[in-house]
Design a protein around this motif. Structure first.
Motif, PDB file in Angstrom:
ATOM      1  N   UNK A 197       0.830  -1.211   0.000  1.00 48.84           N
ATOM      2  CA  UNK A 197       0.000   0.000   0.000  1.00 48.84           C
ATOM      3  C   UNK A 197       0.862   1.258   0.000  1.00 48.84           C
ATOM      4  N   UNK A 198       1.941   1.232   0.785  1.00 51.48           N
ATOM      5  CA  UNK A 198       2.839   2.391   0.825  1.00 51.48           C
ATOM      6  C   UNK A 198       3.463   2.633  -0.548  1.00 51.48           C
ATOM      7  N   UNK A 199       3.857   1.552  -1.217  1.00 55.98           N
ATOM      8  CA  UNK A 199       4.450   1.693  -2.547  1.00 55.98           C
ATOM      9  C   UNK A 199       3.400   2.107  -3.578  1.00 55.98           C
ATOM     10  N   UNK A 200       2.178   1.607  -3.427  1.00 56.54           N
ATOM     11  CA  UNK A 200       1.099   1.966  -4.352  1.00 56.54           C
ATOM     12  C   UNK A 200       0.815   3.461  -4.299  1.00 56.54           C
ATOM     13  N   UNK A 201       0.878   4.021  -3.116  1.00 52.97           N
ATOM     14  CA  UNK A 201       0.635   5.461  -2.960  1.00 52.97           C
ATOM     15  C   UNK A 201       1.658   6.286  -3.742  1.00 52.97           C
ATOM     16  N   UNK A 202       2.879   5.764  -3.860  1.00 53.05           N
ATOM     17  CA  UNK A 202       3.956   6.510  -4.525  1.00 53.05           C
ATOM     18  C   UNK A 202       4.146   6.129  -5.992  1.00 53.05           C
ATOM     19  N   UNK A 203       3.262   5.289  -6.530  1.00 56.45           N
ATOM     20  CA  UNK A 203       3.396   4.860  -7.915  1.00 56.45           C
ATOM     21  C   UNK A 203       3.193   6.056  -8.855  1.00 56.45           C
ATOM     22  N   UNK A 204       4.071   6.176  -9.840  1.00 61.16           N
ATOM     23  CA  UNK A 204       4.053   7.338 -10.726  1.00 61.16           C
ATOM     24  C   UNK A 204       3.014   7.205 -11.843  1.00 61.16           C
ATOM     25  N   UNK A 205       2.704   8.344 -12.437  1.00 60.80           N
ATOM     26  CA  UNK A 205       1.927   8.461 -13.679  1.00 60.80           C
ATOM     27  C   UNK A 205       0.491   7.976 -13.560  1.00 60.80           C
ATOM     28  N   UNK A 206      -0.181   8.345 -12.454  1.00 59.75           N
ATOM     29  CA  UNK A 206      -1.592   7.980 -12.285  1.00 59.75           C
ATOM     30  C   UNK A 206      -2.473   8.629 -13.351  1.00 59.75           C
ATOM     31  N   UNK A 207      -1.996   9.766 -13.895  1.00 59.15           N
ATOM     32  CA  UNK A 207      -2.806  10.463 -14.904  1.00 59.15           C
ATOM     33  C   UNK A 207      -2.716   9.812 -16.272  1.00 59.15           C
ATOM     34  N   UNK A 208      -1.818   8.826 -16.424  1.00 61.60           N
ATOM     35  CA  UNK A 208      -1.619   8.180 -17.726  1.00 61.60           C
ATOM     36  C   UNK A 208      -1.787   6.682 -17.517  1.00 61.60           C
ATOM     37  N   UNK A 209      -2.995   6.171 -17.817  1.00 62.11           N
ATOM     38  CA  UNK A 209      -3.351   4.786 -17.495  1.00 62.11           C
ATOM     39  C   UNK A 209      -2.365   3.756 -18.059  1.00 62.11           C
ATOM     40  N   UNK A 210      -1.950   3.823 -19.352  1.00 64.69           N
ATOM     41  CA  UNK A 210      -1.022   2.790 -19.863  1.00 64.69           C
ATOM     42  C   UNK A 210       0.301   2.744 -19.102  1.00 64.69           C
ATOM     43  N   UNK A 211       0.873   3.908 -18.795  1.00 61.36           N
ATOM     44  CA  UNK A 211       2.125   3.933 -18.031  1.00 61.36           C
ATOM     45  C   UNK A 211       1.906   3.416 -16.622  1.00 61.36           C
ATOM     46  N   UNK A 212       0.837   3.894 -15.977  1.00 61.33           N
ATOM     47  CA  UNK A 212       0.543   3.480 -14.605  1.00 61.33           C
ATOM     48  C   UNK A 212       0.335   1.971 -14.541  1.00 61.33           C
ATOM     49  N   UNK A 213      -0.373   1.418 -15.513  1.00 62.04           N
ATOM     50  CA  UNK A 213      -0.670  -0.021 -15.502  1.00 62.04           C
ATOM     51  C   UNK A 213       0.617  -0.834 -15.592  1.00 62.04           C
ATOM     52  N   UNK A 214       1.562  -0.404 -16.426  1.00 64.66           N
ATOM     53  CA  UNK A 214       2.829  -1.126 -16.516  1.00 64.66           C
ATOM     54  C   UNK A 214       3.594  -1.028 -15.198  1.00 64.66           C
ATOM     55  N   UNK A 215       3.553   0.157 -14.572  1.00 66.70           N
ATOM     56  CA  UNK A 215       4.205   0.302 -13.261  1.00 66.70           C
ATOM     57  C   UNK A 215       3.518  -0.579 -12.215  1.00 66.70           C
ATOM     58  N   UNK A 216       2.169  -0.640 -12.260  1.00 63.06           N
ATOM     59  CA  UNK A 216       1.429  -1.447 -11.292  1.00 63.06           C
ATOM     60  C   UNK A 216       1.727  -2.933 -11.484  1.00 63.06           C
ATOM     61  N   UNK A 217       1.833  -3.353 -12.736  1.00 58.64           N
ATOM     62  CA  UNK A 217       2.227  -4.734 -13.043  1.00 58.64           C
ATOM     63  C   UNK A 217       3.529  -5.062 -12.317  1.00 58.64           C
ATOM     64  N   UNK A 218       4.493  -4.174 -12.410  1.00 56.57           N
ATOM     65  CA  UNK A 218       5.788  -4.356 -11.747  1.00 56.57           C
ATOM     66  C   UNK A 218       5.625  -4.422 -10.235  1.00 56.57           C
ATOM     67  N   UNK A 219       4.774  -3.544  -9.699  1.00 55.97           N
ATOM     68  CA  UNK A 219       4.585  -3.485  -8.247  1.00 55.97           C
ATOM     69  C   UNK A 219       3.945  -4.766  -7.720  1.00 55.97           C
ATOM     70  N   UNK A 220       2.940  -5.267  -8.419  1.00 61.11           N
ATOM     71  CA  UNK A 220       2.305  -6.497  -7.960  1.00 61.11           C
ATOM     72  C   UNK A 220       3.259  -7.681  -8.094  1.00 61.11           C
TER      73      UNK A 220
END
Length: 875
Positions: A197-220
């Motif tokens: 959750x702490x890392x999710x809060x700091x995940x970059x590019x929330x305004x750009x879904x494709x970039x955010x999704x790739x970052x979220x993939x990495x986080x999970x």
């Protein structure tokens, strides 16, 4: 891209996030009223009670953590008929067509057929699921025979419930977890979820879904790679929550696009398991060896930078070819289920639109590659159609094993048709017309193939008054900045980048830069930033979390403060201590700049008192996993798409995450240079003696990584070379050594042209240590050491002669000399062993040294492996 594709892909990716949240209830509190109000909506009802509470927790996660997610996830912002929360949480109680898309994807990813899933849907788990830890697939692999016992209790190893890191990717003995009580097991989940959750809060590019999704993939991946996806009933917990989520996302995206494009978005059609809805698509980058080790230019001109740049370019081309294909089809990054070592696999919809796009993308990519590399490299794309039943059927001639084998056969066929000869066969049109004797069109001095470009003339990267083609300049650019910058941006070609960038964008579509930090927001807002990766080797074992971590960059030894000590300077100046050499030493070797191969060779020197001894040479190690295709297709007892993805990722992580970390942190191996490491193979250059030591470390650590499974082995080849030899030559010698190892029924290593099994190699290493101790204690002298080498050859010939004699063949008179080696050995032993000793001490030394006769008998010419090491270290 259809916006709903992202909605489906991300909802499917998050469909089981509730399992993580539910198991971490110590830090994720859900109001009982929320659970009661949503139970009928998301949970199946069986035997008077609701089951699968994790589905409600998925909804609670999206509802409670809304501020950390992109605003589009808000219930009112992304779809009115199928809001995002309902899509993600409704997979066990689907109502709408889109909810059924994710439900079917979940079932297929798990390997269930429809009847089995109905049973599973009614299953109530009594196992203490919080104490259940992820099994390792490697332990259960057996390509040629079945495990005698196949139960949860029969597995000895588990993965630690921790975030992914180089030190945490190894399985540990289950006995460590048998002692866990319920509170301790819950605490591990709580701590892991809190970090997530702490890392999710700091995940970059929330305004750009494709970039955010790739970052979220990495986080999970970081936080859920060691969480078992299933822990109820008789399900074997050997698939991670991350891999199950990712393959579910890929399947859901393909199902959605298939029915959308065929205009059949109806529940009955979506539930059809016989319809060929999918295309399994594989891409293979041909000619990697030629690409990296290309010959033709000045042999040692910017050799290290070019080597780094070309090796990294292989990964870039593979990554971006897969990305280009997904963008053209209309898929997200989660549809790339495998991507490593120049190969990728994508799950796509089986429609005419998709097939046309595949053909067009393959043609466009190869047009660019042939234009740049004149047919030396190409990309082959193969595909087969599949139905849901093909992923889950247990019938021998159906099911996922058959499906995967069929794809492998299609890929193999493609290798014999790498290039469209009708279009590109024959000479390259106007090739010679590209050159003249002027500076702007002369032959590139780096590759010796393409014309130099006026744009590159006197570029600071290639040198003053130097010229180069755009491709070689770009590879030098990449090779230069890989060791300087931890992040890389992939942008559209029209992006305004004022710093350095590629002169020749990849496929004319992708620009690459290491210098966009100040313009990131602008590039994101304009939709020009396509990828933003952290390519650094994890520091202190922690993988990047704010953006996507890409494990495609190898370790490169650099000069440090330690290289400025008197001992280090004397080592680097060994053999040339002139004033000019001293001045050049400091002019050419700056802190944090990559070490030159000549200096890496000097790291093989041994210091004793005030003197250096040994041979200055480079060792080249090539290794790969034996029979990997067989392991993937036949080794897994319960092979499914999720299990294949899990094992492929875990295999890649050993080479691309763990080994670079070890090289960067272990002082013994800090001078070993990574040419490539990923997928199932590696290529390393280092001090010859450190490379040999590392080979033994490699064998032992890989054995631990695969739980000591004797069916999963490595083969390796080592060549020892002068530091000035051309890289293509030393690569070829190492490749030949690896082939010899493969020809020895695999599970072998070749060194000094002698091939032995790993067990023998370990014993020969012990012999080397014994010989070194004999010399240290003056039991034997240099003459005896050299004679051991001679006797090893005599012993080999004697063994061959004995085999000929036993086969009834005659022996030449001259050959009888070789049969006297034992007598000659005894005579030499008495004359050379313990010359400074007398009486009983001398007799004891001779008696101990007689062990060498047994070694010669057992290993014959393979005794060169320990003997030559001792000789080379003492020269």
């Amino acid at each position: 891209m259809n916006d709903t594709v992202y909605k489906i892909a991300i909802a499917a990716f998050l469909h089981d996030i509730g399992k993580f949240a539910e198991r971490a209830r110590g830090h994720f509190h859900v109001d009982p009223e929320f659970i009661n109000n949503h139970a009928n909506l998301y949970q199946p009802f069986f035997n008077g009670r609701h089951t699968h509470k994790h589905a409600v927790y998925t909804a609670a996660f999206i509802d409670h953590i809304e501020k950390f997610l992109p605003k589009k996830f808000n219930k009112g912002n992304w779809g009115l008929d199928d809001n995002f929360m309902n899509l993600a949480a409704g997979h066990h109680n689907p109502v709408t067509p889109l909810q059924w898309v994710i439900a079917i994807a979940d079932r297929v990813s798990s390997g269930f057929d429809r009847d089995e899933f109905e049973d599973y849907n009614k299953e109530i788990g009594f196992r203490d699921y919080k104490k259940t830890r992820l099994l390792t697939l490697f332990e259960g692999i057996s390509p040629d025979e079945q495990r005698k016992e196949d139960s949860l209790e029969s597995y000895k190893f588990r993965y630690p419930l921790k975030e992914l890191s180089p030190s945490n990717i190894f399985p540990i003995d289950k006995e460590e977890y048998m002692l866990l009580d319920g509170a301790q097991a819950s605490k591990e989940y709580d701590e892991l979820f809190l970090g997530f959750i702490a890392a999710l809060e700091n995940l970059h590019h929330k305004q750009h879904i494709p970039l955010w999704f790739e970052h979220f993939d990495n986080l999970l991946m970081i936080y859920a790679s060691h969480i078992p996806a299933a822990t109820v009933g008789k399900v074997v917990p050997d698939v991670s929550l991350y891999d199950h989520s990712k393959t579910t996302s890929a399947l859901a995206s393909a199902i959605y696009l298939y029915h959308l494009q065929r205009k059949t978005m109806e529940i009955e059609k979506i539930r059809d398991y016989e319809d060929k809805k999918f295309l399994l698509v594989t891409g293979d980058f041909y000619g990697i060896q030629n690409f990296i080790f290309t010959e033709g230019g000045s042999a040692n001109k910017a050799v290290a930078k070019l080597l780094r740049g070309r090796s990294f370019a292989v990964s870039l081309i593979s990554e971006l070819a897969a990305d280009m294909l997904c963008r053209e089809i209309g898929l997200t990054n989660s549809s790339i289920i495998l991507n490593a070592a120049g190969k990728f696999t994508i799950l796509a919809p089986n429609t005419k639109e998709t097939r046309d796009k595949i053909t067009a993308v393959e043609e466009e990519i190869n047009k660019r590659l042939i234009g740049m590399f004149y047919g030396e490299v190409s990309l082959g794309i193969s595909f087969i159609a599949a139905a849901c039943n093909d992923f889950v059927s247990k019938e021998k001639e159906k099911g996922f094993v058959h499906l995967w084998d069929s794809l492998a056969k299609e890929s193999e066929k493609k290798k014999y048709n790498k290039i469209n000869l009708e279009k590109y066969g024959g000479v390259v049109d106007d090739y010679l017309d590209q050159f003249n004797n002027d500076l702007d069109k002369k032959l590139c001095p780096f590759c010796g193939k393409r014309p130099s470009s006026p744009e590159v003339e006197s570029d600071v990267l290639v040198g003053k008054d130097e010229s180069a083609c755009k491709i070689c300049r770009d590879h030098i650019y990449i090779g230069t900045f890989l060791v300087k910058e931890p992040k890389i941006a992939i942008t559209t070609v029209d992006a305004e980048i004022y710093g350095k960038k590629l002169k020749e964008p990849i496929f004319k579509r992708y620009q690459v830069s290491f210098d966009v930090t100040g313009k990131l927001s602008e590039l994101v807002n304009k939709g020009q930033l396509l990828k933003y990766w952290d390519i650094s080797i994890p520091k202190e074992g922690r993988i990047a979390k704010e953006i996507t971590a890409k494990f495609i960059n190898g370790y490169v030894p650099v000069y440090t403060k330690e290289d400025e000590t008197e001992e280090a300077i004397n080592r680097l100046l060994h053999g040339n201590k002139t004033e000019k050499a001293k001045n050049e030493l400091f002019d050419m070797r700056n802190e944090d700049s990559p070490k030159m191969f000549h200096d890496i060779a000097k790291m093989s020197l041994n210091k004793k008192e005030d003197k250096f001894s040994g041979v200055e040479a480079l060792g080249v190690l090539k290794a790969d996993v034996d029979n990997l295709a067989l392991i993937f297709s036949c080794g897994l007892k319960r092979i499914t798409l999720s299990r294949l993805a899990t094992m492929s990722r875990q295999m890649n992580h050993y080479f691309s995450v763990y080994l670079p970390f070890i090289l960067s942190t272990n002082k013994e191996f800090k001078d070993i240079y990574t040419v490539f490491a990923g997928g199932d193979d590696l290529f390393l250059i280092g001090p010859w003696n450190k490379i040999i030591d590392f080979a033994l470390f490699l064998k032992n650590s890989f054995e631990n990584y695969v739980c000591g499974n004797k069916k999963i082995t490595l083969s390796a080849g080592i060549s020892v070379n002068k530091p000035g030899e051309p890289i293509p030559s030393i690569s070829e010698r190492a490749e030949d050594a690896l082939k010899k190892s493969k020809g020895n029924e695999r599970n072998s290593i070749t060194l000094f042209e002698e091939t032995v099994k790993w067990e023998e190699f370990e014993k020969l290493n012990d012999i080397k240590k014994t010989i070194e101790s004999w010399i240290e204690n003056s039991f034997i002298n240099n003459a005896m050491l050299l004679r051991l080498n001679t006797f090893s050859e005599m012993a080999r010939y004697a063994k061959e002669l004995k085999e000929l004699f036993e086969a009834g063949e005659g022996i030449e008179a001259d050959d009888w000399e070789y049969l006297k080696w034992r007598a000659l050995f005894k005579y030499t032993l008495v004359r050379n062993v313990g010359k400074h000793l007398k009486g009983a001490e001398k007799d004891a030394a001779i008696q101990e040294a007689e062990n060498a006769a047994v070694w010669l008998e057992d290993y014959t010419s393979a005794m060169k492996i320990p003997v030559w090491q001792v000789i080379y270290n003492r020269r």
